[in-house]
Design a protein around this motif. Structure first.
Motif, short mmCIF file in Angstrom:
data_model
loop_
_atom_site.label_atom_id
_atom_site.label_comp_id
_atom_site.label_asym_id
_atom_site.label_seq_id
_atom_site.Cartn_x
_atom_site.Cartn_y
_atom_site.Cartn_z
N ALA A 142 1.14 -1.41 -0.08
CA ALA A 142 0.09 0.11 -0.12
C ALA A 142 1.10 1.06 -0.22
CB ALA A 142 -0.70 0.15 1.57
N VAL A 143 1.80 1.19 0.61
CA VAL A 143 2.60 2.48 0.91
C VAL A 143 3.99 2.71 -0.73
CG1 VAL A 143 5.03 3.23 2.20
CG2 VAL A 143 2.85 2.50 3.21
N SER A 144 4.00 1.28 -1.04
CA SER A 144 5.12 1.64 -1.99
C SER A 144 3.98 2.30 -3.30
CB SER A 144 5.77 0.29 -2.27
OG SER A 144 6.64 0.50 -1.21
N LEU A 145 3.16 1.35 -3.02
CA LEU A 145 2.07 1.53 -4.69
C LEU A 145 1.85 3.08 -4.00
CD1 LEU A 145 0.04 0.89 -7.00
CD2 LEU A 145 -1.11 0.51 -4.86
N ALA A 146 1.55 3.84 -3.29
CA ALA A 146 0.96 5.24 -3.41
C ALA A 146 2.32 6.43 -3.47
CB ALA A 146 1.05 5.41 -2.28
N LEU A 147 3.09 5.08 -3.05
CA LEU A 147 4.47 6.47 -3.10
C LEU A 147 4.82 6.34 -4.70
CD1 LEU A 147 6.41 6.21 0.03
CD2 LEU A 147 5.84 8.36 -0.53
N SER A 148 4.94 5.08 -4.93
CA SER A 148 5.26 5.17 -6.41
C SER A 148 4.97 6.15 -7.78
CB SER A 148 5.38 3.40 -6.78
OG SER A 148 3.45 3.54 -6.81
N LEU A 149 3.77 6.95 -7.01
CA LEU A 149 2.43 7.37 -8.12
C LEU A 149 2.86 9.06 -7.95
CD1 LEU A 149 -0.92 5.75 -7.43
CD2 LEU A 149 0.56 5.31 -9.98
N LEU A 150 3.38 9.20 -7.02
CA LEU A 150 4.19 10.74 -7.15
C LEU A 150 5.76 11.09 -8.25
CD1 LEU A 150 4.62 10.87 -3.13
CD2 LEU A 150 3.11 11.92 -4.45
N THR A 151 5.77 9.69 -8.18
CA THR A 151 7.18 10.74 -9.81
C THR A 151 6.92 9.26 -10.96
OG1 THR A 151 7.79 7.70 -8.28
CG2 THR A 151 8.90 10.09 -7.45
N ASP A 152 5.31 9.16 -11.20
CA ASP A 152 5.42 8.72 -12.49
C ASP A 152 4.70 10.20 -12.97
OD1 ASP A 152 4.49 5.95 -13.84
OD2 ASP A 152 2.68 6.70 -14.09
N ALA A 153 5.49 10.09 -14.84
CA ALA A 153 5.17 11.13 -15.19
C ALA A 153 3.74 11.17 -15.96
CB ALA A 153 6.17 11.40 -16.53
N ALA A 154 3.53 9.73 -16.39
CA ALA A 154 2.24 9.13 -17.01
C ALA A 154 1.02 9.47 -15.86
CB ALA A 154 1.98 8.37 -16.80
N TRP A 155 1.03 9.39 -14.24
CA TRP A 155 0.12 9.10 -14.15
C TRP A 155 -0.38 10.98 -13.29
CZ3 TRP A 155 -3.47 6.66 -11.09
CH2 TRP A 155 -4.30 7.27 -9.78
#
Lengths: 117, 297
Positions: free
Chosen positions: B18-31
């Motif tokens: 859950a934590v990593s999924l949320a954090l992963s989106l912060l740096t995801d350009a497409a998101w």
């Protein structure tokens, strides 16, 4: 007429005792003077919570002046105490009849108040 | 959009995911191109919340979590017993014409005060826990903390979900308690998608089956994350294939990951390559949910 409620495994006077108060299968109501008895299914035995409280209400409604079981949880104890019902423990008794004989002889141990948390 | 992270078995890695999924989106350009808000991470494991140990949120808002329990006006009460009879949880008992209250059994449904014909029952709050919210590493974060010795987590979870309301277009990632009982059900019931985190062992499989049963009963879409991939057996994979349950991500059994987590570091800090895999998974889930929504509309 005074009645004592006992928690039992099967519906008769020679039944084995059920040490659980709230979740016993049957409740036996016995008149100590005549040993006349009545067995009722315990309506609280599958309660999701508060079985001891519900069983206490049930025996109070059925006119029990005393109860006997293995022991009593803190909520059941509070409810039975509020209803003015005396609480006894089976101790080494294995059947309801044995417990009634000891009750009539004044030898049943009284239940201790629950320990405070 | 609400993605719930759940499992049957405890310790499978729900919080890690859950934590990593949320954090992963912060740096995801497409998101970031498509979304106006950072994800909201909601830790609904109120009996043992631990996401904050990874995220170190700055708590900016607090609220007491409570339910309304009955209070009886003894002057008005006639001891009729209607309240005790209607209470499913035996929180009220009428003994010797007196009402006895057991507040810790009360679920706060309010039936007793509705049914009382003497108007003798009012409702007063009983505090069961604490809600906290604030920013954490760029995320929005909130969790609930159930007080020690409180037996009922569900009211706290329910209040947390209502209190930490996301923006209408904000992704919420909810971390559920393990198991398949009321707290898990309350956490996942309004999710758009449930990520079931498991491990490839007979224990993981056993509890995955239970969790899937709940999720299907609730009519929710689900996918699986296999954590500690490489240990155990092939049972989870065979089950997922037979149930048509997609395996969306595998996280290997890796000593470095375990050591990192034990030091309070996130999966992304230990294995940055999972950032794009997790973000990709979130986008796939998002797209799949939106596709279903547009079909239903």
């Amino acid at each position: 007429m005074h009645r004592i409620a006992l928690t039992v495994a099967t519906p008769d006077l020679d039944a084995e005792v059920d040490p659980r108060f709230g979740r016993a299968d049957f409740i036996l109501l016995v008149e100590p003077e005549t040993m006349a008895w009545e067995a009722l299914a315990n309506p609280a035995r599958e309660a999701p919570g508060g079985a001891g409280i519900q069983a206490a209400e049930f025996v109070a409604q059925r006119g029990a002046h005393a109860v006997c079981s293995g022991d009593f949880g803190p909520k059941a104890y509070q409810a039975l105490e509020a209803a003015g019902i005396a609480m006894y423990r089976y101790g080494s008794c294995r059947t309801a009849r044995e417990a009634m004989e000891r009750f009539r002889a004044g030898e049943l141990p009284a239940a201790d108040p629950p320990r405070r948390r | 959009m609400r993605i719930a992270v759940a499992s049957g078995k405890g310790g499978t890695g729900k919080t890690t995911v859950a934590v990593s999924l949320a954090l992963s989106l912060l740096t995801d350009a497409a998101w970031k191109r498509d979304q106006r808000h950072p994800p909201l991470l909601l830790d609904c494991d109120v009996e043992a919340p631990d996401a904050h140990l990874f995220l170190h949120p700055t708590i900016e808002r607090r609220e007491q979590a409570s339910i309304l329990v009955p209070r009886v006006d003894e002057g008005r009460c006639t001891g009729c017993g209607e309240c005790a009879e209607v209470c499913m949880f035996n929180a009220l008992a009428v003994l010797g014409e007196r009402v006895l209250l057991f507040p810790e059994l009360c679920h706060g449904c309010g039936s007793c005060s509705l049914i009382c014909s003497e108007d003798a029952i009012s409702e007063v709050p009983r505090v069961m826990g604490l809600l906290e919210a604030g920013p954490a590493d760029g995320l929005h974060f909130a969790h609930g903390v159930l007080n020690v010795s409180e037996p009922m987590p569900v009211p706290v979870i329910r209040q947390l979900k209502a209190w930490a309301r996301p923006q209408p277009d904000q992704l919420t990632i909810v971390d559920a308690a393990p198991g398949t009982s009321c707290p898990m059900v309350e956490t996942v019931r309004d999710a758009d998608f449930v990520l079931l985190v498991t491990e490839p062992t007979p224990f993981g499989l056993h509890d995955l089956k239970l969790a899937l049963e709940v999720v299907r009963d609730l009519g929710l879409a689900a996918g699986v994350v296999i954590n500690r991939d490489g240990i155990g057996d092939r049972g989870v994979e065979a089950f997922c294939a037979s149930e048509n349950l997609p395996i969306l991500l595998r996280i290997p059994f890796d000593r470095a990951i375990a050591e990192g987590l034990a030091q309070g570091r996130t999966l992304l800090e230990v294995r940055p390559e999972y950032c794009s895999l997790l973000a990709q998974m979130a986008r796939r889930i998002n797209d799949a949910v939106l596709a279903v929504r547009s079909v239903e509309a």
